[in-house]
Design a protein around this motif. Sequence first.
Motif, PDB file in Angstrom:
ATOM      1  N   ALA A  71       0.873  -1.129  -0.076  1.00  0.00           N
ATOM      2  CA  ALA A  71      -0.108  -0.010  -0.018  1.00  0.00           C
ATOM      3  C   ALA A  71       0.968   1.236   0.142  1.00  0.00           C
ATOM      4  CB  ALA A  71      -0.948   0.138   1.110  1.00  0.00           C
ATOM      5  N   ASP A  74       2.299   1.705  -3.433  1.00  0.00           N
ATOM      6  CA  ASP A  74       1.392   2.275  -4.243  1.00  0.00           C
ATOM      7  C   ASP A  74       1.161   3.777  -3.998  1.00  0.00           C
ATOM      8  OD1 ASP A  74      -0.664   1.625  -6.366  1.00  0.00           O
ATOM      9  OD2 ASP A  74      -1.966   2.440  -4.751  1.00  0.00           O
ATOM     10  N   ARG A  75       0.928   4.326  -2.899  1.00  0.00           N
ATOM     11  CA  ARG A  75       0.878   5.675  -2.593  1.00  0.00           C
ATOM     12  C   ARG A  75       2.055   6.449  -3.093  1.00  0.00           C
ATOM     13  NH1 ARG A  75      -1.255   3.520   1.864  1.00  0.00           N
ATOM     14  NH2 ARG A  75       0.368   4.055   3.130  1.00  0.00           N
ATOM     15  N   THR A  76       3.185   5.903  -2.985  1.00  0.00           N
ATOM     16  CA  THR A  76       4.478   6.535  -3.131  1.00  0.00           C
ATOM     17  C   THR A  76       5.293   6.433  -4.523  1.00  0.00           C
ATOM     18  OG1 THR A  76       5.938   5.286  -1.770  1.00  0.00           O
ATOM     19  CG2 THR A  76       4.835   7.079  -0.597  1.00  0.00           C
ATOM     20  N   ARG A  77       4.742   5.535  -5.148  1.00  0.00           N
ATOM     21  CA  ARG A  77       5.336   5.087  -6.399  1.00  0.00           C
ATOM     22  C   ARG A  77       6.890   4.534  -6.138  1.00  0.00           C
ATOM     23  NH1 ARG A  77       3.704  10.306  -9.500  1.00  0.00           N
ATOM     24  NH2 ARG A  77       1.077  10.236  -9.353  1.00  0.00           N
ATOM     25  N   GLN A  96       4.192  11.364   3.531  1.00  0.00           N
ATOM     26  CA  GLN A  96       4.506  10.507   2.462  1.00  0.00           C
ATOM     27  C   GLN A  96       3.899  11.231   1.074  1.00  0.00           C
ATOM     28  OE1 GLN A  96       1.529   7.001   2.161  1.00  0.00           O
ATOM     29  NE2 GLN A  96       1.706   7.423   4.545  1.00  0.00           N
ATOM     30  N   ARG A  97       4.568  10.919   0.093  1.00  0.00           N
ATOM     31  CA  ARG A  97       3.767  11.524  -1.260  1.00  0.00           C
ATOM     32  C   ARG A  97       4.388  10.777  -2.348  1.00  0.00           C
ATOM     33  NH1 ARG A  97       6.555  17.798  -1.674  1.00  0.00           N
ATOM     34  NH2 ARG A  97       8.406  17.016  -2.651  1.00  0.00           N
TER      35      ARG A  97
END
Length: 256
Positions: A71, A74-77, A96-97
């Motif tokens: 997860a 996915d959120r942070t590539r 996070q980003r």
Amino acid sequence: MATQLTLTALPDIPLVEPGDDLATIILDAYARADLMPADGDVLVIAQKIISKAENRYAHLEAIEPCPAALALADRTRTDPRLAALILRESREVLRQRPGVIIVEHKLGYVHANAGIDRSNIVSDDEHDPRVLLLPADPDASARGLRDTLRKRCRVDIAVIINDSAGRAWRNGVIGFAIGCAGIEPLRDMIGQPDMFGRALERTQIAVADELAAAGSLLMGQASEATPVVLARGVRFSASDVGTAPLIRARHEDLFR
């Protein structure tokens, strides 16, 4: 009071491999610089060579990401295997980003990716890339190296292990201490008079961090290959407290 500080990048440090004797490597570099270890020397040493000597490598192919890592990835590539390692080395993900994961490392400091690094690392197998973790206990690493140098040289040397991190309120990375031995890392000047006799109310000086940052100027961040910097002329108090006093208590941290 010292009025001059000299910084010298000890020359020709070889690529460090697991199990290497860092004390011998450093003393050989002193000799190449035509210098002798002396009382009051402070050695600022890049985390990376400590981690390499301690074999703190992790192979990504061996990592099985958990659902939380998938997860986060996915959120942070991010590579899910790297995300799994970051979670393993951290207490908490703070921000996070895409492209950025800021964590509180399990040792207490806050920085990106739990200090896990891929730069300047040769992989044994291009199909099985490896990364480098921080030392398991940087203060213990600093103490062990300092003790060995003191026994061999019969001089009193302090050791700081530094890494790089960004800051919440400014651009750019800066060196900071993740481990130290033989030096008081935080000088408390609260209550001391200023130039006009007024008592200082909040002033504490992060001596170890300031020296870590100074060393980073000579170490660089890319291909400089100068991971050991000798600082002379430093005014400091001896201590074996380690870096714990540098870490701000969570309830005092206004950026969380």
